[in-house]
Scaffold this active site. Structure first.
Site, PDB file in Angstrom:
ATOM      1  N   SER A 117      -6.756 -13.518   0.237  1.00 44.75           N
ATOM      2  CA  SER A 117      -7.559 -12.428  -0.297  1.00 44.75           C
ATOM      3  C   SER A 117      -7.766 -12.661  -1.792  1.00 44.75           C
ATOM      4  CB  SER A 117      -6.843 -11.095  -0.061  1.00 44.75           C
ATOM      5  OG  SER A 117      -7.617 -10.030  -0.552  1.00 44.75           O
ATOM      6  N   TRP A 124     -13.766  -5.800   0.914  1.00 45.46           N
ATOM      7  CA  TRP A 124     -13.103  -4.540   0.528  1.00 45.46           C
ATOM      8  C   TRP A 124     -13.915  -3.818  -0.552  1.00 45.46           C
ATOM      9  CZ3 TRP A 124     -11.112  -4.032  -4.522  1.00 45.46           C
ATOM     10  CH2 TRP A 124     -10.734  -5.187  -5.205  1.00 45.46           C
ATOM     11  N   TYR A 162       0.835  -1.215   0.000  1.00 50.64           N
ATOM     12  CA  TYR A 162       0.000   0.000   0.000  1.00 50.64           C
ATOM     13  C   TYR A 162       0.867   1.263   0.000  1.00 50.64           C
ATOM     14  CZ  TYR A 162      -4.293  -2.712   0.779  1.00 50.64           C
ATOM     15  OH  TYR A 162      -5.352  -3.579   0.653  1.00 50.64           O
ATOM     16  N   SER A 174     -12.291   5.298   4.051  1.00 44.42           N
ATOM     17  CA  SER A 174     -12.359   6.751   4.126  1.00 44.42           C
ATOM     18  C   SER A 174     -11.406   7.303   5.184  1.00 44.42           C
ATOM     19  CB  SER A 174     -13.796   7.171   4.479  1.00 44.42           C
ATOM     20  OG  SER A 174     -13.881   8.563   4.610  1.00 44.42           O
ATOM     21  N   GLY A 178     -15.401   1.678  -3.874  1.00 41.70           N
ATOM     22  CA  GLY A 178     -14.336   2.681  -3.993  1.00 41.70           C
ATOM     23  C   GLY A 178     -14.874   4.097  -4.127  1.00 41.70           C
ATOM     24  N   ASP A 224     -20.445   7.445  -9.538  1.00 45.10           N
ATOM     25  CA  ASP A 224     -20.514   6.879 -10.890  1.00 45.10           C
ATOM     26  C   ASP A 224     -21.748   7.437 -11.622  1.00 45.10           C
ATOM     27  OD1 ASP A 224     -19.230   4.243 -12.347  1.00 45.10           O
ATOM     28  OD2 ASP A 224     -21.332   4.578 -12.906  1.00 45.10           O
TER      29      ASP A 224
HETATM   30  N1  LIG Z   1      -7.581  -7.200  -0.547  1.00 46.07           N
HETATM   31  C1  LIG Z   1      -7.579  -6.397  -1.593  1.00 46.07           C
HETATM   32  O1  LIG Z   1      -7.234  -6.776  -2.716  1.00 46.07           O
HETATM   33  C2  LIG Z   1      -8.010  -4.981  -1.389  1.00 46.07           C
HETATM   34  C3  LIG Z   1      -8.183  -4.138  -2.522  1.00 46.07           C
HETATM   35  C4  LIG Z   1      -8.586  -2.823  -2.296  1.00 46.07           C
HETATM   36  C5  LIG Z   1      -8.805  -2.364  -0.996  1.00 46.07           C
HETATM   37  N2  LIG Z   1      -8.601  -3.202   0.067  1.00 46.07           N
HETATM   38  C6  LIG Z   1      -8.825  -2.729   1.464  1.00 46.07           C
HETATM   39  O2  LIG Z   1     -10.153  -2.273   1.556  1.00 46.07           O
HETATM   40  C7  LIG Z   1     -10.170  -0.959   2.129  1.00 46.07           C
HETATM   41  C8  LIG Z   1     -11.377  -0.216   1.626  1.00 46.07           C
HETATM   42  O3  LIG Z   1     -11.355  -0.143   0.186  1.00 46.07           O
HETATM   43  P1  LIG Z   1     -11.827   1.190  -0.515  1.00 46.07           P
HETATM   44  O4  LIG Z   1     -10.967   2.329  -0.077  1.00 46.07           O
HETATM   45  O5  LIG Z   1     -11.950   0.937  -1.969  1.00 46.07           O
HETATM   46  O6  LIG Z   1     -13.280   1.321   0.194  1.00 46.07           O
HETATM   47  P2  LIG Z   1     -14.612   2.123  -0.127  1.00 46.07           P
HETATM   48  O7  LIG Z   1     -15.212   2.447   1.191  1.00 46.07           O
HETATM   49  O8  LIG Z   1     -15.435   1.378  -1.117  1.00 46.07           O
HETATM   50  O9  LIG Z   1     -14.125   3.450  -0.868  1.00 46.07           O
HETATM   51  C9  LIG Z   1     -13.502   4.495  -0.174  1.00 46.07           C
HETATM   52  C10 LIG Z   1     -13.581   5.725  -1.044  1.00 46.07           C
HETATM   53  O10 LIG Z   1     -14.935   6.121  -1.104  1.00 46.07           O
HETATM   54  C11 LIG Z   1     -15.028   7.456  -0.699  1.00 46.07           C
HETATM   55  N3  LIG Z   1     -16.249   7.614   0.117  1.00 46.07           N
HETATM   56  C12 LIG Z   1     -16.554   6.946   1.230  1.00 46.07           C
HETATM   57  N4  LIG Z   1     -17.742   7.370   1.734  1.00 46.07           N
HETATM   58  C13 LIG Z   1     -18.157   8.321   0.912  1.00 46.07           C
HETATM   59  C14 LIG Z   1     -19.297   9.161   0.895  1.00 46.07           C
HETATM   60  N5  LIG Z   1     -20.256   9.078   1.850  1.00 46.07           N
HETATM   61  N6  LIG Z   1     -19.424  10.049  -0.109  1.00 46.07           N
HETATM   62  C15 LIG Z   1     -18.472  10.132  -1.066  1.00 46.07           C
HETATM   63  N7  LIG Z   1     -17.348   9.367  -1.113  1.00 46.07           N
HETATM   64  C16 LIG Z   1     -17.198   8.476  -0.125  1.00 46.07           C
HETATM   65  C17 LIG Z   1     -13.815   7.743   0.149  1.00 46.07           C
HETATM   66  O11 LIG Z   1     -13.463   9.103   0.081  1.00 46.07           O
HETATM   67  P3  LIG Z   1     -13.256   9.981   1.445  1.00 46.07           P
HETATM   68  O12 LIG Z   1     -11.925   9.562   2.021  1.00 46.07           O
HETATM   69  O13 LIG Z   1     -13.272  11.364   0.955  1.00 46.07           O
HETATM   70  O14 LIG Z   1     -14.399   9.651   2.360  1.00 46.07           O
HETATM   71  C18 LIG Z   1     -12.766   6.866  -0.476  1.00 46.07           C
HETATM   72  O15 LIG Z   1     -12.092   7.522  -1.528  1.00 46.07           O
HETATM   73  C19 LIG Z   1      -8.809  -0.371   1.717  1.00 46.07           C
HETATM   74  O16 LIG Z   1      -8.392   0.675   2.566  1.00 46.07           O
HETATM   75  C20 LIG Z   1      -7.914  -1.579   1.871  1.00 46.07           C
HETATM   76  O17 LIG Z   1      -7.560  -1.717   3.239  1.00 46.07           O
HETATM   77  C21 LIG Z   1      -8.223  -4.499  -0.114  1.00 46.07           C
END
Ligand SMILES: NC(=O)c1ccc[n+]([C@@H]2O[C@H](COP(=O)([O-])OP(=O)(O)OC[C@H]3O[C@@H](n4cnc5c(N)ncnc54)[C@H](OP(=O)(O)O)[C@@H]3O)[C@@H](O)[C@H]2O)c1
Length: 300
Positions: A161, A210, A56, A265, A215, A221
């Protein structure tokens, strides 16, 4: 309101159901004091489990967490740390890596765990995941690496994962895995139908989810699928007097495999909504309203 807790597998660890995802940490531009404050805010919500990966932030995210732990050492014992290994790419902090490959050799898994400990400045990793299924993975070799790390007390539990149910079963036949961390949301339902969550329920293993909000695409979108989902989420959120993200996350948390949901977030308000979601029981009618909106079709 606090995140509920869950023993994620028979003989497995107890984690918070809402997990603090730190994939995007390096882009949040927080100084160490702000990182400490963010971690304290998560703890105050009962979010005691952190999700990391060696890669990361181009290998910086674990270091940034380590800096925060050094700033306030008492935080270390209050969190359970999940991290991942098995992907390699060229990066400034890994000059010896010349190409982008999966690497699930014994040497790489052990070196990766040792690096992650040093980077995060901790004594043990609670759960280590193989980040992606590697076509060249040898289950016996991976199990040997897991056993070695577990016997040294460096890693307590292991999981995977993005594994298919067959890949999970293969490795699980050699070493007891405690979770499969996969992508799932109203915009990505594959694990509900490809056997992944069924296997978890059969084995009483909680999956970790995840990109539960796709995202951020659920909010941004412009496609017709996302628009339909937003209308359904808005309607139910208004009816239940909660936020849209609370409803979207509750839709996942209500699944019978009892998944843990990762946040992504940097905003504490969004973490609060996730914790609220873990307490929200959706009716079957609302759950299927969202399913219908996501599929763009009625149930058969
Ligand atoms: N195992 C794997 O292959 C894998 C792959 C990807 C991720 N992950 C893990 O999963 C975690 C979460 O993934 P993700 O970051 O994609 O999660 P997510 O919660 O789907 O997306 C987070 C994004 O959405 C935005 N967001 C959240 N709430 C919002 C709202 N109410 N309005 C507008 N935008 C909003 C956030 O921006 P703001 O910060 O501005 O709120 C952030 O940019 C990662 O941190 C990582 O630890 C694992």
């Amino acid at each position: 309101m606090m995140s509920p807790r869950l023993q994620i597998a028979p003989n497995g660890p107890e984690f918070s159901r809402i997990v603090l995802g730190l994939w995007r940490l390096s882009s949040w531009q927080m100084n160490p004091t702000q990182r400490v404050a963010f971690l304290q805010a998560a703890l105050a919500l009962g979010i005691t489990t952190i999700d990391q990966a060696d890669i990361y932030g181009d290998y910086t995210s674990e270091l940034l967490l380590g800096e925060a732990f050094a700033e306030m050492p008492s935080l270390r014992t209050q969190f359970q740390i999940v991290t991942k290994c098995g992907i390699q790419f060229p990066a400034a902090l890994r000059p010896a890596q010349t190409s982008h490959i999966y690497n699930t050799t014994r040497e790489h898994i052990i070196a990766s765990a040792e690096n992650s400990l040093r980077s995060m400045q901790i004594d043990a990793i609670d759960l280590m995941l193989i980040h992606r299924p590697d076509p060249l993975m040898e289950a016996d070799e991976i199990a040997a690496a897991f056993t070695h790390l577990q016997e040294r007390g460096i890693v307590k539990y292991f999981g995977v994962s993005n594994f298919s149910h067959a890949q999970f079963e293969l490795l699980h036949s050699r070493y007891p895995l405690v979770s499969n961390q996969v992508e799932c949301s109203l915009m990505q339902m594959a694990p509900i139908y490809d056997g992944c969550f069924d296997l978890c329920q059969r084995l009483r293993i909680a999956p970790m989810i995840w990109s539960a909000l796709a995202g951020g695409s659920i909010f941004s979108d412009s496609g017709t699928d996302a628009q339909r989902i937003r209308v359904a989420l808005d309607t139910i959120a208004e009816r239940l007097e909660v936020s849209v993200s609370c409803v979207a996350l509750a839709w996942l948390l209500n699944l019978p495999s009892r998944p843990l949901v990762l946040t992504g977030s940097s905003r504490v308000a969004v973490l609060k909504e996730a914790v609220q979601a873990a307490h929200l029981q959706l009716s079957r009618e609302h759950w299927f309203d969202l399913w219908r909106a996501a599929q763009g079709a009625d149930i058969p």
